[in-house]
Design a protein around this motif. Structure first.
Motif, PDB file in Angstrom:
ATOM      1  N   ILE A  58      69.348  18.241  60.393  1.00 26.78           N
ATOM      2  CA  ILE A  58      70.492  17.656  59.664  1.00 26.78           C
ATOM      3  C   ILE A  58      71.582  17.123  60.590  1.00 26.78           C
ATOM      4  O   ILE A  58      72.581  16.593  60.119  1.00 26.78           O
ATOM      5  CB  ILE A  58      71.102  18.665  58.659  1.00 26.78           C
ATOM      6  CG1 ILE A  58      71.683  19.897  59.360  1.00 26.78           C
ATOM      7  CG2 ILE A  58      70.076  19.085  57.619  1.00 26.78           C
ATOM      8  CD1 ILE A  58      72.499  20.795  58.427  1.00 26.78           C
ATOM      9  N   THR A  59      71.430  17.266  61.906  1.00 24.14           N
ATOM     10  CA  THR A  59      72.420  16.855  62.924  1.00 24.14           C
ATOM     11  C   THR A  59      73.644  17.755  62.930  1.00 24.14           C
ATOM     12  O   THR A  59      73.984  18.359  63.921  1.00 24.14           O
ATOM     13  CB  THR A  59      72.866  15.374  62.768  1.00 24.14           C
ATOM     14  OG1 THR A  59      71.702  14.569  62.789  1.00 24.14           O
ATOM     15  CG2 THR A  59      73.820  14.952  63.877  1.00 24.14           C
ATOM     16  N   CYS A  60      74.331  17.814  61.778  1.00 23.89           N
ATOM     17  CA  CYS A  60      75.526  18.661  61.687  1.00 23.89           C
ATOM     18  C   CYS A  60      75.824  18.870  60.205  1.00 23.89           C
ATOM     19  O   CYS A  60      75.279  18.157  59.367  1.00 23.89           O
ATOM     20  CB  CYS A  60      76.729  17.995  62.362  1.00 23.89           C
ATOM     21  SG  CYS A  60      77.175  16.410  61.626  1.00 23.89           S
ATOM     22  N   ALA A  61      76.684  19.832  59.913  1.00 22.47           N
ATOM     23  CA  ALA A  61      77.137  20.000  58.522  1.00 22.47           C
ATOM     24  C   ALA A  61      78.080  18.829  58.191  1.00 22.47           C
ATOM     25  O   ALA A  61      78.600  18.165  59.103  1.00 22.47           O
ATOM     26  CB  ALA A  61      77.856  21.333  58.364  1.00 22.47           C
ATOM     27  N   VAL A  62      78.304  18.597  56.909  1.00 20.73           N
ATOM     28  CA  VAL A  62      79.131  17.454  56.474  1.00 20.73           C
ATOM     29  C   VAL A  62      80.538  17.570  57.078  1.00 20.73           C
ATOM     30  O   VAL A  62      81.178  18.617  56.981  1.00 20.73           O
ATOM     31  CB  VAL A  62      79.210  17.418  54.929  1.00 20.73           C
ATOM     32  CG1 VAL A  62      80.081  16.256  54.458  1.00 20.73           C
ATOM     33  CG2 VAL A  62      77.819  17.323  54.332  1.00 20.73           C
ATOM     34  N   SER A  63      80.991  16.482  57.708  1.00 17.32           N
ATOM     35  CA  SER A  63      82.223  16.527  58.504  1.00 17.32           C
ATOM     36  C   SER A  63      83.450  16.982  57.692  1.00 17.32           C
ATOM     37  O   SER A  63      84.089  17.994  58.025  1.00 17.32           O
ATOM     38  CB  SER A  63      82.477  15.156  59.130  1.00 17.32           C
ATOM     39  OG  SER A  63      82.449  14.153  58.119  1.00 17.32           O
ATOM     40  N   PHE A  64      83.766  16.262  56.616  1.00 17.89           N
ATOM     41  CA  PHE A  64      85.011  16.575  55.875  1.00 17.89           C
ATOM     42  C   PHE A  64      84.920  17.920  55.151  1.00 17.89           C
ATOM     43  O   PHE A  64      85.936  18.565  54.907  1.00 17.89           O
ATOM     44  CB  PHE A  64      85.385  15.450  54.901  1.00 17.89           C
ATOM     45  CG  PHE A  64      84.216  14.847  54.169  1.00 17.89           C
ATOM     46  CD1 PHE A  64      83.536  13.761  54.692  1.00 17.89           C
ATOM     47  CD2 PHE A  64      83.797  15.377  52.960  1.00 17.89           C
ATOM     48  CE1 PHE A  64      82.449  13.208  54.029  1.00 17.89           C
ATOM     49  CE2 PHE A  64      82.721  14.829  52.281  1.00 17.89           C
ATOM     50  CZ  PHE A  64      82.044  13.738  52.817  1.00 17.89           C
ATOM     51  N   VAL A  65      83.705  18.355  54.843  1.00 18.01           N
ATOM     52  CA  VAL A  65      83.513  19.675  54.227  1.00 18.01           C
ATOM     53  C   VAL A  65      83.858  20.783  55.230  1.00 18.01           C
ATOM     54  O   VAL A  65      84.383  21.837  54.868  1.00 18.01           O
ATOM     55  CB  VAL A  65      82.073  19.782  53.683  1.00 18.01           C
ATOM     56  CG1 VAL A  65      81.715  21.225  53.361  1.00 18.01           C
ATOM     57  CG2 VAL A  65      81.903  18.923  52.435  1.00 18.01           C
ATOM     58  N   GLN A  66      83.614  20.511  56.499  1.00 19.46           N
ATOM     59  CA  GLN A  66      83.959  21.514  57.515  1.00 19.46           C
ATOM     60  C   GLN A  66      85.477  21.730  57.561  1.00 19.46           C
ATOM     61  O   GLN A  66      85.946  22.854  57.748  1.00 19.46           O
ATOM     62  CB  GLN A  66      83.451  21.086  58.884  1.00 19.46           C
ATOM     63  CG  GLN A  66      81.923  21.049  58.969  1.00 19.46           C
ATOM     64  CD  GLN A  66      81.451  20.785  60.385  1.00 19.46           C
ATOM     65  OE1 GLN A  66      81.841  21.483  61.313  1.00 19.46           O
ATOM     66  NE2 GLN A  66      80.610  19.772  60.551  1.00 19.46           N
ATOM     67  N   ASN A  67      86.246  20.673  57.388  1.00 20.23           N
ATOM     68  CA  ASN A  67      87.712  20.855  57.360  1.00 20.23           C
ATOM     69  C   ASN A  67      88.131  21.699  56.157  1.00 20.23           C
ATOM     70  O   ASN A  67      89.060  22.506  56.240  1.00 20.23           O
ATOM     71  CB  ASN A  67      88.420  19.494  57.292  1.00 20.23           C
ATOM     72  CG  ASN A  67      88.590  18.898  58.683  1.00 20.23           C
ATOM     73  OD1 ASN A  67      88.570  19.619  59.674  1.00 20.23           O
ATOM     74  ND2 ASN A  67      88.731  17.590  58.759  1.00 20.23           N
ATOM     75  N   ALA A  68      87.443  21.501  55.039  1.00 16.14           N
ATOM     76  CA  ALA A  68      87.728  22.328  53.860  1.00 16.14           C
ATOM     77  C   ALA A  68      87.402  23.787  54.159  1.00 16.14           C
ATOM     78  O   ALA A  68      88.100  24.711  53.708  1.00 16.14           O
ATOM     79  CB  ALA A  68      86.920  21.826  52.662  1.00 16.14           C
ATOM     80  N   GLY A  69      86.370  24.009  54.947  1.00 16.39           N
ATOM     81  CA  GLY A  69      85.978  25.375  55.334  1.00 16.39           C
ATOM     82  C   GLY A  69      87.077  26.056  56.144  1.00 16.39           C
ATOM     83  O   GLY A  69      87.350  27.251  55.966  1.00 16.39           O
ATOM     84  N   VAL A  70      87.741  25.301  57.024  1.00 17.32           N
ATOM     85  CA  VAL A  70      88.846  25.868  57.810  1.00 17.32           C
ATOM     86  C   VAL A  70      89.958  26.318  56.864  1.00 17.32           C
ATOM     87  O   VAL A  70      90.498  27.430  56.980  1.00 17.32           O
ATOM     88  CB  VAL A  70      89.393  24.830  58.832  1.00 17.32           C
ATOM     89  CG1 VAL A  70      90.609  25.385  59.565  1.00 17.32           C
ATOM     90  CG2 VAL A  70      88.304  24.431  59.820  1.00 17.32           C
TER      91      VAL A  70
END
Ligand SMILES: Cc1ncc(COP(=O)(O)O)c(C=O)c1O
Length: 385
Positions: A264-276
């Motif tokens: 998958i290369t990486c987790a979804v970028s903007f979703v990672q900010n929501a995770g923070v």
């Protein structure tokens, strides 16, 4: 035609039920009460959604480093360090959907000739991913006599010289069982003696109603042999966001990260900010949801005990009940019967391993009103059998 390994993967036992749900919906039936979904029925907290929207508006819409954005890796490491005493650092944290983490862990850790110990009953994905990776599954039975906890005795019975990985899931799907500190210490001892790795799926760790959550990776000498999995889906009502983590010691982390890069290369970028924001922002919504789940647990347990054909120990965590029933009918047929007759959707126990037959999984991620109405309908429908 297709690869031989596909023959090792069982079909999902929930498919039959979802087929009937689709059929009923097509026929215009719209009063179905669903106790089948393994996801919170609450909205994702507003502050988390806002963090995602801000991130999108700021054009944070590109690939991130494969292991995840540094802020999130740091937030996960700090949280689990503080909350569960896992001796992890940012560099040990891989950001990825939890289910993806299970798949990658199996691919990275086991192969033909290896055995993976899986609790029975347990969530079908463990079994399926172990088989996909070519390993043999050995079942460690869990029993209602022990509140469905995975005990050291049961684990010890399943160990052989071929044991490579043990799956631990506490609180558990589908039983809502919470392993005690003694259980976890016993499991750690067995893993060390067998020189086995442990995959600890702790996705429900914030939903423990009685007792405590103990991370096996926090015990002496266990971090090196444990892959700890967790995520946002159940704690923050974020199932559709597809965000979680794997925490692993350096040599295993390296392999998981390789699989991530090549899949998958990486987790979804903007979703990672929501995770923070989820981890660092206010936690009141988590406390509120937990309180509501606990009240529902008490309500649905009492209502289940009023049904003469159903039996189960009181679950101590997650949001499931796994009653056995005294009716001579396979669980898939009984679930189909309850759906057609009572319009209540449940998951047949056979979806959770050989010992799951003769049970139904009830998810109480549903409103109290639906719980009261749904359990009443089940009681009436069973009385006519
Ligand atoms: C025990 C367990 N682990 C992992 C998951 C998957 O989580 P996610 O949907 O966040 O990948 C589930 C979902 O039901 C689960 O029950």
């Amino acid at each position: 035609m297709v690869a031989r390994r596909m023959g090792n993967v069982p079909e999902s036992g929930t498919v039959k039920i979802s087929n009937v749900v689709s059929k009923l919906k097509l026929e215009g039936v719209n009063d179905i009460i669903s106790f089948s979904m393994g996801e919170p029925d609450f909205p994702t907290p507003e502050n988390i959604t806002n963090a995602c929207v801000d991130s999108l508006r700021n054009h944070f819409t590109y690939y991130t480093p494969s292991a995840g954005i540094p802020e999130l890796r740091q937030a996960v490491a700090e949280t689990l360090n503080k909350r569960n005493s896992i001796p992890c650092k940012d560099k040990d944290v891989l950001i990825t959907p939890t289910k993806q983490a299970i798949f990658m862990t199996m691919l990275a850790m086991v192969e033909e000739g290896d055995e993976v110990i899986v609790p029975d009953p347990s969530w079908g994905t463990f079994d399926a991913c172990a088989r996909l990776a070519g390993a043999k599954v050995k079942y460690a039975k869990v029993s209602p006599d022990n509140d469905y906890r995975l005990t050291p005795e049961s684990l010890a019975e399943a160990v052989t010289p071929k044991t490579k990985l043990m799956v631990i899931n506490t609180p558990s799907n589908p039983c809502g069982a919470v392993m005690t500190r003694k259980d976890i210490e016993g499991a750690a001892k067995i893993a060390k003696e067998a020189n086995s790795y442990v995959m600890a799926d702790e996705i429900y760790e914030q939903l423990v109603f009685d007792g405590e959550h103990v991370s096996i990776s926090s015990l002496p000498g266990m971090f090196e042999r444990t892959i700890t999995l967790g995520g946002f889906s159940k704690t923050y009502a974020m199932t559709g966001w597809r965000l979680g983590w794997a925490i692993a010691p350096a040599p295993i982390f390296k392999e998981l990260n390789k699989l991530q890069m090549q899949s998958i290369t990486c987790a979804v970028s903007f979703v990672q900010n929501a995770g923070v924001e989820a981890l660092r922002g206010p936690q009141k919504a988590v406390a509120d949801m937990k309180k509501e789940f606990k009240a529902r647990r008490d309500l649905i347990y009492d209502l289940t005990m009023e049904i003469p054909q159903m039996h189960c120990p009181r679950p101590h965590g997650a949001f499931y009940l796994f009653p056995s029933y005294d009716i001579d009918m396979p669980s898939e047929d009984l679930a189909a019967y309850l759906l057609e007759k009572a319009h209540v959707a449940l998951t047949p126990g056979s979806a959770f391993g050989p010992s799951g037959e003769g049970h139904l999984r009830i998810s109480y991620a549903a409103s109290r009103k639906d719980i009261i109405e749904g359990m009443e309908r089940i009681k009436k429908a069973l009385a006519t059998l």
